[in-house]
Design a protein around this motif. Structure first.
Motif, mmCIF file in Angstrom:
data_model
loop_
_atom_site.group_PDB
_atom_site.id
_atom_site.type_symbol
_atom_site.label_atom_id
_atom_site.label_comp_id
_atom_site.label_asym_id
_atom_site.label_seq_id
_atom_site.Cartn_x
_atom_site.Cartn_y
_atom_site.Cartn_z
ATOM 1 N N SER A 34 -33.950 -75.574 -6.413
ATOM 2 C CA SER A 34 -34.222 -75.197 -4.751
ATOM 3 C C SER A 34 -35.485 -75.351 -4.346
ATOM 4 O O SER A 34 -36.195 -75.303 -3.288
ATOM 5 C CB SER A 34 -33.605 -75.043 -4.060
ATOM 6 O OG SER A 34 -33.254 -74.387 -2.093
ATOM 7 N N LYS A 35 -36.442 -73.730 -4.726
ATOM 8 C CA LYS A 35 -37.934 -73.672 -4.617
ATOM 9 C C LYS A 35 -39.037 -74.834 -4.683
ATOM 10 O O LYS A 35 -40.465 -74.480 -3.859
ATOM 11 C CB LYS A 35 -37.980 -71.917 -5.117
ATOM 12 C CG LYS A 35 -36.871 -71.060 -4.541
ATOM 13 C CD LYS A 35 -37.477 -69.602 -5.548
ATOM 14 C CE LYS A 35 -36.956 -68.490 -5.326
ATOM 15 N NZ LYS A 35 -36.892 -67.115 -5.846
ATOM 16 N N TYR A 36 -38.208 -75.266 -5.958
ATOM 17 C CA TYR A 36 -39.353 -76.237 -6.615
ATOM 18 C C TYR A 36 -39.720 -77.363 -4.834
ATOM 19 O O TYR A 36 -40.774 -78.226 -4.036
ATOM 20 C CB TYR A 36 -39.581 -76.728 -7.266
ATOM 21 C CG TYR A 36 -39.729 -75.954 -8.745
ATOM 22 C CD1 TYR A 36 -41.243 -76.237 -8.658
ATOM 23 C CD2 TYR A 36 -39.159 -76.318 -9.918
ATOM 24 C CE1 TYR A 36 -41.534 -75.784 -9.566
ATOM 25 C CE2 TYR A 36 -39.576 -75.316 -10.561
ATOM 26 C CZ TYR A 36 -41.143 -75.418 -10.844
ATOM 27 O OH TYR A 36 -41.242 -74.361 -11.924
ATOM 28 N N VAL A 37 -38.560 -77.833 -4.479
ATOM 29 C CA VAL A 37 -38.284 -78.726 -3.320
ATOM 30 C C VAL A 37 -38.846 -78.405 -2.061
ATOM 31 O O VAL A 37 -39.610 -78.902 -1.304
ATOM 32 C CB VAL A 37 -36.788 -79.755 -3.603
ATOM 33 C CG1 VAL A 37 -37.112 -80.157 -1.981
ATOM 34 C CG2 VAL A 37 -36.678 -80.298 -4.575
ATOM 35 N N ALA A 38 -38.424 -77.119 -1.956
ATOM 36 C CA ALA A 38 -39.212 -76.118 -0.096
ATOM 37 C C ALA A 38 -41.206 -75.941 -0.674
ATOM 38 O O ALA A 38 -41.297 -76.685 -0.291
ATOM 39 C CB ALA A 38 -38.863 -74.918 -0.585
ATOM 40 N N LEU A 49 -35.889 -84.211 2.699
ATOM 41 C CA LEU A 49 -34.403 -84.237 2.097
ATOM 42 C C LEU A 49 -33.983 -83.465 3.451
ATOM 43 O O LEU A 49 -33.759 -82.350 4.055
ATOM 44 C CB LEU A 49 -33.647 -83.153 1.155
ATOM 45 C CG LEU A 49 -34.229 -84.093 -0.164
ATOM 46 C CD1 LEU A 49 -33.948 -83.534 -1.558
ATOM 47 C CD2 LEU A 49 -33.448 -85.441 -0.676
ATOM 48 N N GLN A 50 -32.292 -84.337 3.699
ATOM 49 C CA GLN A 50 -31.408 -83.866 4.380
ATOM 50 C C GLN A 50 -30.558 -83.287 4.116
ATOM 51 O O GLN A 50 -29.535 -83.686 3.598
ATOM 52 C CB GLN A 50 -30.879 -84.104 6.029
ATOM 53 C CG GLN A 50 -31.801 -85.121 6.456
ATOM 54 C CD GLN A 50 -32.065 -84.076 8.334
ATOM 55 O OE1 GLN A 50 -32.199 -82.611 7.714
ATOM 56 N NE2 GLN A 50 -33.161 -84.585 8.207
ATOM 57 N N THR A 59 -34.767 -88.586 4.342
ATOM 58 C CA THR A 59 -35.537 -88.608 4.992
ATOM 59 C C THR A 59 -36.112 -89.747 5.389
ATOM 60 O O THR A 59 -36.298 -90.318 3.845
ATOM 61 C CB THR A 59 -36.184 -87.574 5.865
ATOM 62 O OG1 THR A 59 -37.621 -86.845 4.554
ATOM 63 C CG2 THR A 59 -35.964 -86.203 5.578
ATOM 64 N N GLU A 60 -36.598 -90.186 6.621
ATOM 65 C CA GLU A 60 -37.733 -90.962 6.001
ATOM 66 C C GLU A 60 -39.416 -91.239 5.544
ATOM 67 O O GLU A 60 -39.440 -92.356 4.455
ATOM 68 C CB GLU A 60 -37.941 -91.761 7.535
ATOM 69 C CG GLU A 60 -38.646 -93.086 7.637
ATOM 70 C CD GLU A 60 -39.857 -93.140 8.996
ATOM 71 O OE1 GLU A 60 -39.638 -94.650 9.199
ATOM 72 O OE2 GLU A 60 -38.950 -93.622 9.778
ATOM 73 N N SER A 61 -39.380 -90.130 5.851
ATOM 74 C CA SER A 61 -40.285 -89.916 4.925
ATOM 75 C C SER A 61 -40.108 -89.220 3.391
ATOM 76 O O SER A 61 -40.848 -90.028 1.934
ATOM 77 C CB SER A 61 -40.871 -88.035 5.557
ATOM 78 O OG SER A 61 -41.404 -88.039 6.258
ATOM 79 N N GLY A 62 -38.917 -88.842 3.327
ATOM 80 C CA GLY A 62 -38.700 -88.825 1.374
ATOM 81 C C GLY A 62 -38.064 -89.698 1.222
ATOM 82 O O GLY A 62 -38.818 -89.967 0.096
#
Length: 298
Positions: A34-38, A49-50, A59-62
């Motif tokens: 979770s920390k890496y994605v944040a 991510l939602q 998300t669209e950007s994701g």
């Protein structure tokens, strides 16, 4: 946290559909995933991510980022696999340099046999008696003969050879056989331009170590040239047995001052770095060392 690792974690989360599954795949904790994605979202300045309690959605950007991210990671993986293949199996072009006479007389068959054993290696060979800068010339390897190579390069000794002073029977009949090292000062001594000792011929034996400054009518940048002059009766030469040994055994040249040692020459494989040595360099060095070990006549 580095961006590349964050990209790998993000791609794993998308591929597996959850942080827990991605953490298991990458052998890290769910909190760390979770920390890496944040970190990645903070770095990009956008949400990728939602997150809900039931599922994750891009998300669209994701979605856009994941497509590029997947391609980049695939390209990196392919590049790494290619690098490993080059490390494990000899492949590509081996660029090397070696002295002219030694290359022609002794290395030609060895290089040919190496290429037959490793058909995926191409050889780009520079024959040159002058020492060239390996890094500046973009060379993988040099075969060098003489004193230990300069610092900053890695050198592996492949073999050694004895130096002999010799001349043609015709020359010795006209000018006499030198009885002591000092007598060389009165002979026509043919000079190899790249000799490390210059015009000083050094030897050890009866009476200790002797250094004689010699002179002659010919100086050349190639050992075979002065060898041919010696065979023609022009003068004496000081050369390794790999060049004159056959002539001495056949009687075309006669060794003089045999009770004195004129020293040995080391034959070295020289390359810029020991770290991450490519398979083509490593196998060529080992192949040449094994082949030269059979040259017992030296």
């Amino acid at each position: 946290m580095d961006t590349l690792t964050s990209m790998k974690v993000f791609a794993a989360v998308v591929d597996t559909g959850s942080f827990a599954a991605a953490a298991d795949r990458l052998d890290i904790s769910r909190a760390m995933a979770s920390k890496y994605v944040a970190h990645l979202e903070e770095h990009l300045g956008t949400r990728l991510l939602q997150r809900t309690t039931r599922k994750l959605t891009l998300t669209e950007s994701g979605t856009s980022y994941y497509d590029r991210c997947a391609q980049i990671l695939a390209d990196i993986s392919e590049a790494e696999e290619g690098a490993v293949r080059h490390t494990e199996a000899p492949h590509g072009t081996l660029r090397l340099t070696m002295p002219v006479s030694f290359g022609i007389l002794h290395m030609g068959p060895i290089v040919s046999d190496y290429m037959k054993q490793y058909p995926d290696v191409k050889v780009d060979l520079l024959l040159n008696d002058r020492r060239v800068d390996l890094i500046e010339e973009g060379l993988d390897l040099a075969v060098r003969i003489g004193l230990m190579p300069e610092s900053g390069l890695i050198a592996k000794k492949l073999a050694s050879d004895r130096i002999a002073i010799c001349g043609a029977p015709e020359y010795l009949k006209r000018h006499g056989m030198p009885g002591t090292p000092a007598d060389l000062a009165h002979h026509n001594c043919l000079m190899y331009s790249y000799a490390a000792t210059g015009d000083d011929w050094k030897m050890s034996g009866p009476g200790g170590t002797h250094t004689v400054k010699v002179a002659g009518s010919l100086r050349a940048t190639n050992g075979d040239m002065i060898r041919l002059a010696a065979l023609g009766g022009v003068g004496l030469i000081r050369q390794p047995l790999f060049l004159v040994g056959e002539d001495i055994r056949a009687g075309r040249l006669v060794e003089v001052l045999g009770e004195y040692s004129s020293g040995e020459l080391g034959i070295y494989a020289v390359y810029p770095s020991r770290k991450h040595l490519s398979a083509k360099v490593r196998t060529f060095v080992d192949f040449v060392a094994a082949a030269l070990a059979l040259k017992s006549e030296w």
